[in-house]
Design a protein around this motif. Structure first.
Motif, PDB file in Angstrom:
ATOM      1  N   THR A 147       1.791   5.322   0.156  1.00 25.89           N
ATOM      2  CA  THR A 147       1.410   6.502   1.348  1.00 25.89           C
ATOM      3  C   THR A 147       0.177   7.144   0.941  1.00 25.89           C
ATOM      4  O   THR A 147      -0.589   7.759   2.007  1.00 25.89           O
ATOM      5  CB  THR A 147       2.450   7.383   1.375  1.00 25.89           C
ATOM      6  N   ASP A 148      -0.629   7.225  -0.233  1.00 23.00           N
ATOM      7  CA  ASP A 148      -1.740   7.593  -0.708  1.00 23.00           C
ATOM      8  C   ASP A 148      -2.788   6.911  -0.327  1.00 23.00           C
ATOM      9  O   ASP A 148      -4.021   7.063  -0.777  1.00 23.00           O
ATOM     10  CB  ASP A 148      -1.823   8.335  -2.018  1.00 23.00           C
ATOM     11  N   GLY A 149      -2.639   5.647   0.185  1.00 24.24           N
ATOM     12  CA  GLY A 149      -3.532   4.504   0.393  1.00 24.24           C
ATOM     13  C   GLY A 149      -4.015   3.644  -0.594  1.00 24.24           C
ATOM     14  O   GLY A 149      -4.679   2.606  -0.693  1.00 24.24           O
ATOM     15  N   LYS A 150      -3.331   3.794  -1.974  1.00 25.11           N
ATOM     16  CA  LYS A 150      -3.719   3.080  -3.344  1.00 25.11           C
ATOM     17  C   LYS A 150      -2.683   2.021  -3.252  1.00 25.11           C
ATOM     18  O   LYS A 150      -1.716   1.877  -2.514  1.00 25.11           O
ATOM     19  CB  LYS A 150      -3.344   3.872  -4.390  1.00 25.11           C
TER      20      LYS A 150
ATOM     21  N   ASP B 256       5.520   1.660   5.308  1.00 17.40           N
ATOM     22  CA  ASP B 256       4.835   0.712   6.057  1.00 17.40           C
ATOM     23  C   ASP B 256       5.407   1.128   7.518  1.00 17.40           C
ATOM     24  O   ASP B 256       4.738   0.435   8.671  1.00 17.40           O
ATOM     25  CB  ASP B 256       4.598  -0.631   5.784  1.00 17.40           C
TER      26      ASP B 256
ATOM     27  N   ARG C 150       7.202  12.471   3.947  1.00 20.49           N
ATOM     28  CA  ARG C 150       6.108  13.545   3.154  1.00 20.49           C
ATOM     29  C   ARG C 150       6.675  14.968   2.698  1.00 20.49           C
ATOM     30  O   ARG C 150       6.753  15.105   1.640  1.00 20.49           O
ATOM     31  CB  ARG C 150       4.924  13.774   3.849  1.00 20.49           C
TER      32      ARG C 150
ATOM     33  N   LYS D  65       0.907  -1.254   0.115  1.00 22.01           N
ATOM     34  CA  LYS D  65      -0.050   0.084   0.036  1.00 22.01           C
ATOM     35  C   LYS D  65       0.870   1.190  -0.069  1.00 22.01           C
ATOM     36  O   LYS D  65       1.667   1.331   0.815  1.00 22.01           O
ATOM     37  CB  LYS D  65      -0.974  -0.175   1.298  1.00 22.01           C
TER      38      LYS D  65
END
Length: 339
Positions: free
Chosen positions: A211-214, A286, A271, A209
């Motif tokens: 960092t943008d959740g995708k 993660d 980020r 996964k």
């Protein structure tokens, strides 16, 4: 799992672990004298724990002190970006002596392991790469219990652009059998996993996964040239490589695909760097650092580290660790690939 346990795996592949326990107490101290050097800044860092300090040189002299609770192998970086290992433990003083015009010949003393490493480096300066590797192999076989051997194992058989995992396993087994080096025992187990990322093999299938959740999978790496890059905000070399990859991707557009894996403890730590450079390719973080399932599965054992594949997913290069060499390699691969 404690933070210290999370970091422990890095001993296997990034730094040489000194296996014997020390009865010394007090801070570790590093002192140095350098000819033809008035003012300068050195960096000293511990890749295992992720910290980096700046050492100021004034009138050719430097002094550095840090509290340690255990033995460690630190890395000292000079202004010309060359590096040397420093074997440290609580309560000892290590002395350095060098010349600004010949930093590779800097002598390090203050413990047996530092003297031995200095002797090896000075010999290696006059050898061709195959001779250096042969010398490293001979040293390991002759002195497998020395912490220098564990460092040489990682430096020349694992961290190079073409890791020799079979030979690394053989040498690691020799070190592990001496007893007392738990890091070598653990590394021996991990080397089997590293074979998944051997040159010429297919990139292992993975799913993670971003960092943008995708979702991020190996199926996203089907361009002419594809790169998986391992990096961290606290490692300058890996940041430079990531920036270079971003520039190359903008220049060649859809011919290059990138997935980067951050070793930072949390997405928020990486980020700001990504936003500053407008990096938009998928980034996996993660928070498990060296125990990340993706890092382990891909056999990414050093920092910086990268894996380059062709359109068919075959690994064609790995661990190219300078921006110049990375640019040259990718452009070479693009030229030999039909658009």
């Amino acid at each position: 799992m404690t933070k210290g346990e999370r970091f422990s795996i890095c001993f296997l592949l990034l730094v040489a672990a000194l296996s014997s326990c020390s009865s010394s107490s007090g801070p570790f101290r590093l002192e140095g004298k350098f000819k033809n050097m008035n003012q300068a800044e050195f960096y000293i860092f511990d890749q295992q724990k992720g910290w980096k300090d700046t050492i100021h040189v004034r009138s050719g002299r430097m002094a550095y002190e840090r509290s340690l609770t255990d033995t460690a192998t630190l890395v000292l970086m000079f202004p010309n970006y060359s590096v040397i290992p420093i074997f440290a433990r609580p309560g000892i003083t290590v002395e350095m002596q060098g010349d600004a015009s010949h930093l590779r010949e800097t002598e390090v003393k203050g413990s047996n392991e530092n003297k031995e490493m200095t002797a090896f480096r000075l010999r290696a300066n006059n050898q061709m790469p195959p001779e250096v590797i042969a010398s490293a192999r001979d040293y390991i076989l002759e002195q497998p219990a020395s912490p220098v051997s564990f460092y040489l194992l990682q430096r020349y058989f694992i961290q190079g652009p073409t890791p020799d995992y079979a030979e690394a396993y053989r040498l690691c087994d020799t070190i592990a059998k001496t007893g007392g080096n738990g890091a070598a025992v653990r590394l021996r187990k991990e080397l089997a996993r590293l074979k998944n990322g051997a040159m010429g093999s297919k990139l292992p299938a993975f799913s993670a996964k971003a960092t943008d959740g995708k979702a991020v999978t190996n199926k996203q790496l089907q361009s002419d040239v594809n790169v998986v890059q391992l990096w961290a905000t606290w490692n300058s070399e890996s940041r430079s490589l990531l920036t270079q990859l971003h520039k190359l991707q903008k220049e060649h557009r859809d011919r290059i695909s990138i997935v980067s894996v951050s070793l930072d403890a949390s997405p928020s730590e990486s980020r700001s760097f990504l936003e500053r450079d407008s990096i938009s390719h998928p980034v996996v973080c993660d928070g498990l650092m060296w125990q990340s399932p993706l890092v382990i599965k891909l056999g990414m054992a050093t920092l910086p580290a990268n894996i380059i594949t062709n359109k068919q997913g075959k690994i064609v290069a790995r661990n190219i660790n300078t921006s110049k060499e990375l640019k040259e390699k990718i452009e070479e691969l693009l030229e030999t690939t039909t658009k």
